[in-house]
Design an enzyme around this catalytic site. Sequence first.
Site, PDB file in Angstrom:
ATOM      1  NE  ARG A 176      38.206  39.877  39.008  1.00 22.75           N
ATOM      2  CZ  ARG A 176      38.722  39.901  37.788  1.00 22.75           C
ATOM      3  NH1 ARG A 176      39.852  39.271  37.536  1.00 22.75           N
ATOM      4  NH2 ARG A 176      38.128  40.564  36.812  1.00 22.75           N
ATOM      5  CB  VAL A 225      38.511  42.245  31.309  1.00 17.82           C
ATOM      6  CG1 VAL A 225      37.122  42.883  31.249  1.00 17.82           C
ATOM      7  CG2 VAL A 225      39.588  43.319  31.266  1.00 17.82           C
ATOM      8  N   GLY A 242      38.464  34.163  40.003  1.00 19.48           N
ATOM      9  CA  GLY A 242      39.512  35.135  40.283  1.00 19.48           C
ATOM     10  C   GLY A 242      39.564  35.391  41.775  1.00 19.48           C
ATOM     11  N   GLY A 271      36.208  35.388  44.137  1.00 20.85           N
ATOM     12  CA  GLY A 271      35.824  33.983  44.070  1.00 20.85           C
ATOM     13  C   GLY A 271      35.470  33.514  42.675  1.00 20.85           C
ATOM     14  CG  PHE A 272      32.672  30.492  42.430  1.00 23.18           C
ATOM     15  CD1 PHE A 272      31.333  30.371  42.076  1.00 23.18           C
ATOM     16  CD2 PHE A 272      33.035  30.223  43.738  1.00 23.18           C
ATOM     17  CE1 PHE A 272      30.369  29.997  43.002  1.00 23.18           C
ATOM     18  CE2 PHE A 272      32.083  29.838  44.682  1.00 23.18           C
ATOM     19  CZ  PHE A 272      30.753  29.724  44.310  1.00 23.18           C
ATOM     20  CB  ALA A 273      31.286  34.509  37.978  1.00 24.36           C
ATOM     21  CB  CYS A 278      39.132  35.218  31.524  1.00 32.03           C
ATOM     22  SG  CYS A 278      37.782  35.043  32.700  1.00 32.03           S
TER      23      CYS A 278
END
Length: 234
Positions: free
Chosen positions: A77, A81, A146, A157-159, A175
């Site tokens: 991705r 980090v 990401g 995807g997303f968190a 990030c």
Amino acid sequence: MRALRVVDLGRRRYGEILLLQRSLVEHRVADRSGDDLLLLVEHEPVVTLGRGSRAASLPVAPAELERRGLDVFAVERGGDVTWHGPGQLVGYPILDLTRFRPDLHWYLRSLEQVLIEALAELDLPAERNPGLTGVWTRGRKIASIGIYVRQWITLHGFALNVETDARAFDSIVPCGIHGVTMTSLAAELGRPQDGTLWDRARDAVVTAMGRALDLTPLWSKTADVLGPAVTTPA
């Protein structure tokens, strides 16, 4: 409207779901007739290193992180980090962008909008931070994004931090943004961590995803969606 098949995988180790995503993408590249998918999961503690990761974003060596009980993965991705773990709702859309718009910028902004609208449903104002990917609220970062695409099929995807303990991010520079303050829904709303917030956040994200992509979300059983050719550990 086309369907968005939604699968809640529960709590899983990152490596298992990474293999699952890659397998699903391979199947989707070979046969584009299937429904778009959204995998939802809560991971065991893990640090992931995107293609843009810098040494300065990981002040604690991977071997030490593993000694502390975290898995560490270098993945395809974009981005730097990040950390995943308990209390964090992670979403992995497996979408064929040729059905929507083959444009990575559009897709990233769409994921941000999904999360902003979902948070609004939970009475939390959220916004973008110009020049940075992700979602913020009141100057604090609440969601990370990401992605990667293979022949316009998406993975990663997303968190969204729902009931995440912000101290979990102390071992990294999230990030790669020095000085960023991480937060969660529970911290911002001041609500007890009794499980109901998790379900509301998950449902709000699914509804917003369907609305953003003009798809009808259909909650599905794992076996019904993934089929016998693609397996995931019980």
